[in-house]
Scaffold this motif. Sequence first.
Motif, short mmCIF file in Angstrom:
data_model
loop_
_atom_site.label_atom_id
_atom_site.label_comp_id
_atom_site.label_asym_id
_atom_site.label_seq_id
_atom_site.Cartn_x
_atom_site.Cartn_y
_atom_site.Cartn_z
N ALA A 151 0.83 -1.20 0.00
CA ALA A 151 0.00 0.00 0.00
C ALA A 151 0.87 1.26 0.00
O ALA A 151 0.57 2.24 -0.70
CB ALA A 151 -0.94 0.00 1.20
N LYS A 152 1.95 1.22 0.76
CA LYS A 152 2.84 2.38 0.82
C LYS A 152 3.55 2.58 -0.51
O LYS A 152 3.74 3.71 -0.97
CB LYS A 152 3.86 2.19 1.95
CG LYS A 152 4.65 3.45 2.24
CD LYS A 152 5.43 3.32 3.54
CE LYS A 152 6.14 4.62 3.88
NZ LYS A 152 6.89 4.53 5.15
N ARG A 194 2.34 1.78 -3.46
CA ARG A 194 1.35 2.36 -4.36
C ARG A 194 1.25 3.87 -4.17
O ARG A 194 1.16 4.64 -5.14
CB ARG A 194 -0.03 1.73 -4.13
CG ARG A 194 -0.20 0.31 -4.63
CD ARG A 194 -1.68 -0.03 -4.70
NE ARG A 194 -1.91 -1.42 -5.07
CZ ARG A 194 -2.24 -2.38 -4.23
NH1 ARG A 194 -2.36 -2.10 -2.93
NH2 ARG A 194 -2.45 -3.60 -4.65
N GLN A 195 1.26 4.30 -2.90
CA GLN A 195 1.16 5.73 -2.62
C GLN A 195 2.39 6.48 -3.12
O GLN A 195 2.27 7.60 -3.64
CB GLN A 195 0.99 5.95 -1.11
CG GLN A 195 0.60 7.37 -0.74
CD GLN A 195 -0.69 7.80 -1.39
OE1 GLN A 195 -1.70 7.09 -1.31
NE2 GLN A 195 -0.68 8.94 -2.07
#
Length: 290
Positions: free
Chosen positions: A255-256, A258-259
Amino acid sequence: MSPNQHKKTTVTKTLKRGFFLTLGALLVSMALEVFLVPNQIIDGGIVGISIIASFLFPIPLSAFLLVLNIPFLIFGYKQIGKTFTLSTLYSVSIMSLGVQFIHGAPTVTNDFLLAAVFGGITLGLGVGLILRYNGSLDGTEILAIILTRSIPFSVGEIIMFFNIFILGSAGFVFGWDKAMYSLIAYFIAFKTIDLVLEGLDESKAVTIISNNAPEIAEAIMARLGRGVTYLFGKGGFTGEEKEILYCVVTRLELAKLRQIVLDSDPDAFVAVEHVAEVMGGRFAKKAIHP
């Protein structure tokens, strides 16, 4: 490495393997005698056949677990390899002894659903540890490995066929409700085995195509502490030269990542793939920034 160091390392690895094979086999014994067998819930493979046989004949479950596996071990000794066969024999022996020792212990629950869930979890933990340390508890796995060399089916497909037949047989012996609870236990054990083999930090391979590749690569290395490899390609439609980034992260870091990509280039192309195993390199390095 000196001969003494090599010998010491070999002994340490053997002791470690023996410890986890023992722990795994005892967990399986507990799953069988505390949760599954008292509630007439079975597993697949030789374990399932043994549970059914011990119900039909006045012979202890521990005897069936050992005796039914031995022909497969003898048959597979030359085909599978000495280490795997001996590890399997050791695991099966400990499981059989554990079942005999635990037999008669108080049943934790008489609720079939709870027995299927917690029996499946305990069973999966035990089997997962044994598989992780180069052993097995089921002779049908050895047979399946050998059969794949002569028939057009995978090991998983052959084992699935065996288990469908075995779990179906439970319906005639224990009743169809117990067979369905057995399917629940089998599914949970299967998923737990995956968790033990892959770990909580399941790995993901990420491919990124962006016009801001250097900026994204620098951010990944700085904020996640993960290495990045540059690949070079050409766009199929435009013919334009492209820098492609490839890196491996844990599921928790995905998720990190992707950010990071979105912050730098919202139009970047990102492809995420599951990775079964990662060895070597700098992958063990932890993130260096929160």
